[in-house]
Design an enzyme around this catalytic site. Sequence first.
Site, short mmCIF file in Angstrom:
data_model
loop_
_atom_site.label_atom_id
_atom_site.label_comp_id
_atom_site.label_asym_id
_atom_site.label_seq_id
_atom_site.Cartn_x
_atom_site.Cartn_y
_atom_site.Cartn_z
N GLU A 1 -5.54 -11.25 -1.59
CA GLU A 1 -6.42 -10.95 -0.48
C GLU A 1 -8.05 -10.69 -0.83
OE1 GLU A 1 -5.36 -7.49 1.88
OE2 GLU A 1 -3.07 -7.68 1.64
N GLU B 1 0.77 -1.26 0.19
CA GLU B 1 0.07 -0.01 0.10
C GLU B 1 0.84 1.33 -0.24
OE1 GLU B 1 -2.96 -0.41 3.28
OE2 GLU B 1 -3.80 -2.13 2.16
C1 XIL Z 1 -5.85 -6.79 8.13
C2 XIL Z 1 -6.11 -8.12 9.06
O1 XIL Z 1 -6.91 -8.92 8.30
C3 XIL Z 1 -7.00 -7.42 10.12
O2 XIL Z 1 -7.09 -8.56 11.04
C4 XIL Z 1 -6.21 -6.59 10.86
O3 XIL Z 1 -6.85 -5.85 12.09
C5 XIL Z 1 -5.83 -5.44 10.02
O4 XIL Z 1 -5.10 -5.93 8.79
N1 XIL Z 1 -4.68 -5.18 3.37
C6 XIL Z 1 -3.86 -5.88 3.97
C7 XIL Z 1 -3.97 -6.74 5.11
O5 XIL Z 1 -2.63 -5.71 3.32
O6 XIL Z 1 -2.70 -6.79 5.88
C8 XIL Z 1 -4.98 -6.20 6.07
O7 XIL Z 1 -5.23 -7.14 6.93
C9 XIL Z 1 -6.41 -6.01 5.07
C10 XIL Z 1 -6.15 -4.89 4.24
#
Ligand code: XIL
Length: 360
Positions: free
Chosen positions: A263, A157
């Site tokens: 994701e 990000e």
């Molecule tokens: C999220 C996790 O799933 C949560 O449990 C945590 O509280 C916050 O992070 N993009 C990403 C991930 O790259 O690392 C994030 O994961 C979700 C959004």
Amino acid sequence: MQKAAQTYSTLLILCLTLITGCVSEPSSDDKGLKEVSSFPIGGAVEIRQVLQDSSLRSIILNNFNSITATSDMKMYAIAPRDSVYNWDKADSLVDFSQRNDLRLFGHTLVWHSGTPRWVFQKASEDSVWLGNFLKTYIQEYVGRYKGKVAAWDVVNEGFDTQGGEYRETLWYNKLGKEYIANAFRYAHEADPEADLFYNDFNLERDTAKLNGVLKMIEELKADNVPITGLGVQMHLRMDIPDSLIRESVRKMAATGLKIHFSELDIIFNRHDDTRGGGEQLYSRVTPEMLEEQAQKYETVAQIYREEVPEAQQFGITFWDFTDRDTWINPFFDLKDWPTIYDSELQPKPAYYGFRKGLSE
Ligand code: XIL
């Protein structure tokens, strides 16, 4: 006599049917996702939960050949305090992945939201320290798991939530955009075999953001920075047009990099990407909605297979894979049903839709 022979042959056929029924290959209906896929299929996991929850474990072992840690491998977990490393959970993930023949994906080395508070405090007094820390952290971490973690999200990000500009994180503000190239260089020095990804969200729907990231990739490649993959998070919404997703994935694949849908989940409601809660459009889910979601999952798998050349198909990873555990609900303060298993851990139409998209 003839009757006895007839009975005998009927019995024989019955027995043979039973026996072949027992020893034959499981029908495609019984096959897990990894068995029908030509590229790796993964899930995001939390090691504590995996070790405690046998139902979750069997979903993982039946369907996935790759895992990513939801949070256990983020900087705040690995380096919780100054000069303190906590390797326990990452070590357990390595152990679990090796015992079960799973690819372990490292998420993530540098991420604004994964940066612990003490790093912000220390960096505010000393930018030179931050540059040195970036190097030692990455080298120590990636070096420790050399050959055990197959690939890393080196930077997560690094672009603004919307549009094509770099995100003004601590790393960017103190070290300039060079922090990205340097992070890749340090990781490559520590494990030259590991695949190294840049990972971000909304690239499939925000063309300005995608173009910004593609431009950065061109620059990195021109400077011989060892980037080998592009991760697109794919936190999708039902109303993101398939044609837009397809067009964006085609542009990503044109980089020649390995492409990871890193994701994947698909919500009905709306995220608020600036956080602070989403927009709840649907308070309940109907069978029709679940069928539409199945169709979308199928299409996503097809787009990946059709638009990403085989040599670049790094895989598709689900970010949580049960509606019981999905991060969407607590994070966006929503009630949604974004995954392929329901809250009772039963496969949803989405599961079957996705599986169909992988194989047909
Ligand atoms: C999220 C996790 O799933 C949560 O449990 C945590 O509280 C916050 O992070 N993009 C990403 C991930 O790259 O690392 C994030 O994961 C979700 C959004």
